[in-house]
Design a protein around this motif. Structure first.
Motif, PDB file in Angstrom:
ATOM      1  N   GLY A 620      -2.491  22.629  39.894  1.00 44.30           N
ATOM      2  CA  GLY A 620      -2.050  21.452  40.408  1.00 44.30           C
ATOM      3  C   GLY A 620      -0.620  21.233  41.133  1.00 44.30           C
ATOM      4  N   THR A 621      -0.622  20.327  41.765  1.00 42.83           N
ATOM      5  CA  THR A 621       0.942  19.884  42.329  1.00 42.83           C
ATOM      6  C   THR A 621       0.926  18.108  41.883  1.00 42.83           C
ATOM      7  N   VAL A 622       2.320  18.028  41.281  1.00 42.19           N
ATOM      8  CA  VAL A 622       2.546  16.739  41.045  1.00 42.19           C
ATOM      9  C   VAL A 622       2.751  16.035  42.414  1.00 42.19           C
ATOM     10  N   ARG A 623       1.984  14.908  42.702  1.00 42.91           N
ATOM     11  CA  ARG A 623       1.999  13.976  43.847  1.00 42.91           C
ATOM     12  C   ARG A 623       2.975  12.657  43.407  1.00 42.91           C
ATOM     13  N   ARG A 624       2.783  12.028  42.448  1.00 44.78           N
ATOM     14  CA  ARG A 624       3.462  11.017  42.240  1.00 44.78           C
ATOM     15  C   ARG A 624       3.861  10.757  40.627  1.00 44.78           C
ATOM     16  N   ILE A 625       5.123  10.147  40.313  1.00 47.03           N
ATOM     17  CA  ILE A 625       5.634  10.017  38.869  1.00 47.03           C
ATOM     18  C   ILE A 625       5.710   8.395  38.750  1.00 47.03           C
ATOM     19  N   ASP A 627       5.910   5.483  35.342  1.00 44.96           N
ATOM     20  CA  ASP A 627       6.599   5.225  33.935  1.00 44.96           C
ATOM     21  C   ASP A 627       5.698   6.058  33.090  1.00 44.96           C
ATOM     22  N   PHE A 628       4.460   5.723  33.232  1.00 44.60           N
ATOM     23  CA  PHE A 628       3.221   6.161  32.035  1.00 44.60           C
ATOM     24  C   PHE A 628       2.784   7.388  32.450  1.00 44.60           C
ATOM     25  N   GLY A 629       3.145   8.355  33.260  1.00 46.41           N
ATOM     26  CA  GLY A 629       2.671   9.706  33.462  1.00 46.41           C
ATOM     27  C   GLY A 629       2.786  10.097  35.147  1.00 46.41           C
ATOM     28  N   ALA A 630       2.107  11.224  35.179  1.00 45.48           N
ATOM     29  CA  ALA A 630       2.358  11.829  36.443  1.00 45.48           C
ATOM     30  C   ALA A 630       0.858  12.208  37.130  1.00 45.48           C
ATOM     31  N   PHE A 631       0.556  11.929  38.462  1.00 44.95           N
ATOM     32  CA  PHE A 631      -0.507  11.910  38.946  1.00 44.95           C
ATOM     33  C   PHE A 631      -0.655  13.218  39.822  1.00 44.95           C
ATOM     34  N   VAL A 632      -1.320  14.137  39.498  1.00 45.23           N
ATOM     35  CA  VAL A 632      -1.476  15.600  39.722  1.00 45.23           C
ATOM     36  C   VAL A 632      -2.555  15.784  40.596  1.00 45.23           C
ATOM     37  N   CYS A 642      -1.878  12.610  34.360  1.00 44.16           N
ATOM     38  CA  CYS A 642      -1.663  13.031  33.176  1.00 44.16           C
ATOM     39  C   CYS A 642      -0.661  12.262  32.527  1.00 44.16           C
ATOM     40  N   HIS A 643      -1.036  11.539  31.560  1.00 40.01           N
ATOM     41  CA  HIS A 643      -0.391  10.376  30.667  1.00 40.01           C
ATOM     42  C   HIS A 643       0.812  11.244  30.038  1.00 40.01           C
ATOM     43  N   ILE A 644       1.941  10.433  30.042  1.00 36.14           N
ATOM     44  CA  ILE A 644       3.066  10.858  29.416  1.00 36.14           C
ATOM     45  C   ILE A 644       3.025  11.360  28.040  1.00 36.14           C
ATOM     46  N   GLU A 663       6.414  19.580  42.228  1.00 34.58           N
ATOM     47  CA  GLU A 663       6.219  20.655  41.538  1.00 34.58           C
ATOM     48  C   GLU A 663       4.788  21.175  41.097  1.00 34.58           C
ATOM     49  N   LYS A 664       4.747  22.532  40.957  1.00 29.47           N
ATOM     50  CA  LYS A 664       3.253  23.115  40.586  1.00 29.47           C
ATOM     51  C   LYS A 664       3.055  22.965  38.993  1.00 29.47           C
ATOM     52  N   VAL A 665       2.168  22.790  38.619  1.00 32.50           N
ATOM     53  CA  VAL A 665       1.856  22.398  37.195  1.00 32.50           C
ATOM     54  C   VAL A 665       0.436  23.006  37.003  1.00 32.50           C
ATOM     55  N   GLN A 666       0.470  23.504  35.663  1.00 28.36           N
ATOM     56  CA  GLN A 666      -1.144  23.770  35.204  1.00 28.36           C
ATOM     57  C   GLN A 666      -1.631  22.801  34.551  1.00 28.36           C
ATOM     58  N   VAL A 667      -2.838  22.372  34.518  1.00 31.27           N
ATOM     59  CA  VAL A 667      -3.293  21.273  33.510  1.00 31.27           C
ATOM     60  C   VAL A 667      -4.749  21.376  33.198  1.00 31.27           C
ATOM     61  N   LYS A 668      -5.370  20.763  32.171  1.00 37.39           N
ATOM     62  CA  LYS A 668      -6.722  20.842  31.901  1.00 37.39           C
ATOM     63  C   LYS A 668      -7.499  19.314  32.135  1.00 37.39           C
TER      64      LYS A 668
END
Length: 705
Positions: A620-625, A627-632, A642-644, A663-668
């Motif tokens: 995935g790609t991080v689109r928005r950050i 305080d409680f996590g990142a939207f991928v 993806c919660h903190i 940033e590119k990130v691998q998530v499940k």
């Protein structure tokens, strides 16, 4: 005088009315079947023509207002006849032409206008009976009445004049005309139907035809006009004797020359010699006519009395056959089929959904993904002539061959290509349409189209004098021209797929039909054997020059996601070099000459419509950050949180310490709730560090002094 006759026919009201409209024509009828209405009007000139043939014209027109439609062309009005209209006009012509007296040469025209169409009852078959009725009540000499019906078969039962919706379920579609005693013309297509079943369908058709003839008899008895007189030519005995003395033996010898070209040259020399010798005593046209009569008489006598044909073959023998495959290196599939002096070069071309052919008629707009075009240049018969667009004959031959092959062509769901066959007739000595069927089948297999089996076609002829008759297998051009029947039959080993029969006499019996069908089947099996020897199954791979087509069916609600605002998304996909088409039912087709480009484009489409799955890992790609996590974004237009607490195995104070936007990130995907919200985890993909990760997370930050 207004007169009307009515009949309950095949469960629907059928009526023929005259005297209310088109009263200045020589004969006109208002035909109504259900709510389908056609007007048929016939006229004939009041003086003989100067033509050396019977100048009959049939014009069939379907008015768009008949179906409550406005023409879809630029001018919004009916223009030149469509392919369907030309075919119907040609069929009516073939049915009525043999029934005019041979000596009647007054220019004659039959107009058919479809005024109302109810969407169920075919106006074409109604028009055929209407043409007979209009001519029979007129003063135009005509050996009628005749009737015409359509025969279908639904759930194993034959149906007279099936509705259009019934025809969709039918494996038989047969148009038949005839008189009280016999069949006159046949045209139809089938889904590999047994030969005997087709003959039985003809019997059912004839029973229905007799009812239509009786209905016309009632109308004729009320309003039929006396037939006009015309001059019957008297036989010139002196001319007959003079021509016979000079040409009889030469014609007898020429008719036994097997080569068409040599035979034609010899007969031409005989004509020139006799015309020159008799020019002072007789008219040139009379001499030519008597020579032609003598040629015909000798050929027919040779067949009936000697069982010998002009090319030396037995009555049931097929001409020598030669087959060449892959003759055009850049074509997707090609083959040359040669039978005697008839030769067809057939080419198969594969295209995408964008290459379908639009058909706009009374039933509305539709699109064909299989089509066959037939071309017959003058050089194929060693002649010159006007070079023009395809005429009725070429269109009719192409459609016949197309119908013959269509039952074995795979559906779009199994083979998502548009298929175009073209037949170039290079030589012709009869049955070029059947050569097209054979060559077309070979070209399809050569192209790798997964057709079920080969389809072959053969022509059968008839010579009949009184009670004596002979059926000829694989007829020549002269046998067609000077004979009494041209029966074309196409099919597989399992059954027939198409038929067309035209005759030049008043009708033929079922005894003759049974013999003709048996001869045709023997010829088909012989030809199929040779075709199977040449290529027994479709090639396992397509030509390197053929496009690669991939397809996927998506939820129609996601069509917008594929197309994008103003087509932006689909254009970005086509930057790969592939072409993408999207149907209203959700079928997405990707076409490309480059296999890799096609796969890349299809991958982009699949990503656009793919649904997230719990337990699946995504890049995935991080689109928005926050305080409680990142939207991928894990799929196009699909974001998950993806919660903190799911970033690392240890406690994370700030998301920015681990991830940054873009940033590119691998998530499940670990969960999807009822509202479709997606929960993601990064830490489950990271190995736990050695030691107590929980203790590391509980350590306090050092106090500030």
């Amino acid at each position: 005088m207004i007169a009307k006759v009515e009949l309950e026919y095949a469960g629907r009201p059928l009526s023929i009315e005259t005297g209310r409209v088109a009263k200045q024509s020589h004969g006109a009828v208002w035909m109504q079947y259900g709510e389908t209405i056609v007007l048929v009007a016939a006229v004939s000139d009041n003086k003989p023509s100067d033509f050396d043939f019977f100048p009959l014209q049939v014009d069939y027109r379907e008015k768009m207002y008949a179906g409550g439609r406005i023409p879809g062309n630029f001018f919004k009005r009916e223009g030149a006849p469509s392919t369907t209209e030309k075919l119907h006009a040609r069929l009516i012509d073939h049915q009525i032409r043999p029934l005019f007296p041979g000596a009647y040469d007054f220019e004659t025209q039959v107009y058919v206008t479809v005024l109302s169409f109810d969407g169920e009852n075919d106006p074409a078959v109604l028009s055929m009976t209407g043409a007979s009725a209009a001519l029979c009540i007129s003063d135009i000499p005509f050996d009628g009445p005749i009737g015409a019906v359509c025969v279908g078969r639904v759930d194993g039962e034959f149906v007279l004049n099936p509705t259009l919706s019934q025809l969709e379920e039918s494996d038989v579609h047969l148009m038949v005309s005839g008189n009280r005693e016999s069949i006159i013309s046949v045209e139809g297509d089938f889904h590999e139907v047994a030969d005997g079943d087709v003959v039985e369908a003809l019997r059912v058709a004839h029973q229905g035809i007799v009812q239509l003839i009786e209905l016309q008899d009632d109308l004729i008895s009320r309003v039929g006009k006396a037939k006009r007189s015309y001059d019957e030519p008297e036989e010139n005995e002196a001319l007959v004797t003079a021509v016979a003395e000079r040409a009889s033996e030469q014609i007898h010898a020429a008719n036994r020359m097997p080569d068409k070209g040599a035979r034609a040259e010899t007969l031409s020399a005989i004509r020139a010699e006799v015309r020159e010798a008799l020019a002072e005593d007789f008219e040139d046209s009379e001499i030519g006519g008597e020579i032609d009569r003598l040629i015909k008489k000798d050929m027919r006598a040779m067949i009936l009395s000697e069982n010998q044909r002009i090319d030396g073959r037995d009555l049931n023998q097929v001409r020598p056959i030669d087959i060449d495959l892959s003759v055009l290196p850049r074509a997707h599939g090609s083959g040359i089929f040669t039978r005697g002096q008839t030769q067809a070069l057939c080419i198969a071309t594969l295209g995408s959904k964008m290459d379908t052919r639009m058909v706009d008629d009374l039933e509305g707009k539709s699109f064909k993904s299989f089509m066959l075009d037939y071309n017959f240049p003058n050089y194929s018969v060693g002649e010159t002539g006007r070079i023009a667009a395809p005429g009725r004959r070429e269109i009719g031959h192409g459609v016949l061959a197309e119908k013959a092959l269509e039952p074995v062509v795979p559906s779009e769901d199994h083979f998502p290509y548009t298929i175009r066959l073209v037949s170039e007739i290079l030589e012709s000595n009869s049955s070029s349409s059947m050569a097209t069927v054979c060559g077309g089948s070979l070209a399809l297999m050569d192209a790798g189209v997964p057709i079920k089996s080969h389809v072959a076609g053969a022509g059968v002829g008839l010579v009949m004098e009184g009670d004596q008759w002979a059926v000829l297998t694989d007829i020549l051009g002269e046998e067609d021209h000077l004979g009494d029947m041209d029966l074309k039959i196409a099919g597989t080993r399992s059954g027939l797929t198409a038929i067309q029969m035209d005759i030049k006499i008043g009708g033929i019996s079922f005894e003759i039909l049974n013999t003709a069908f048996a001869r045709a089947r023997d010829a088909l099996n012989h030809i199929l054997g040779l075709m199977e020897e040449a290529i027994s199954a479709p090639r396992t791979s397509l030509s390197e020059y053929a496009p690669r087509i991939l397809s996927i069916r998506i939820d129609p609600a996601k069509i917008g996601a594929v197309i994008g605002p103003g087509g932006k998304t689909i254009r970005s996909i086509e930057e790969t070099g592939a072409t993408v088409s999207v149907e209203d039912d959700g079928l997405v087709t990707v076409t490309s000459l480059d296999a890799q480009a096609g796969e890349t484009a299809m991958g982009m489409v699949e990503a656009l419509v793919e649904e997230p799955e719990v337990g699946r890992i995504y890049d995935g790609t991080v689109r928005r950050i926050t305080d409680f996590g990142a939207f991928v974004e894990i799929l196009p237009g699909k974001d998950g949180l993806c919660h903190i607490s799911e970033l690392e195995h240890h406690r994370v104070r700030k998301v920015n310490d681990v991830l940054s936007e873009g940033e590119k990130v691998q998530v499940k995907v670990i969960a999807i709730d009822d509202q479709g919200k997606i929960r993601l985890s990064r830490k489950v993909l990271i190995d736990k560090p050695n030691g107590d990760s929980n203790q590391q997370g509980r350590q306090r930050a050092p106090r500030r002094s």
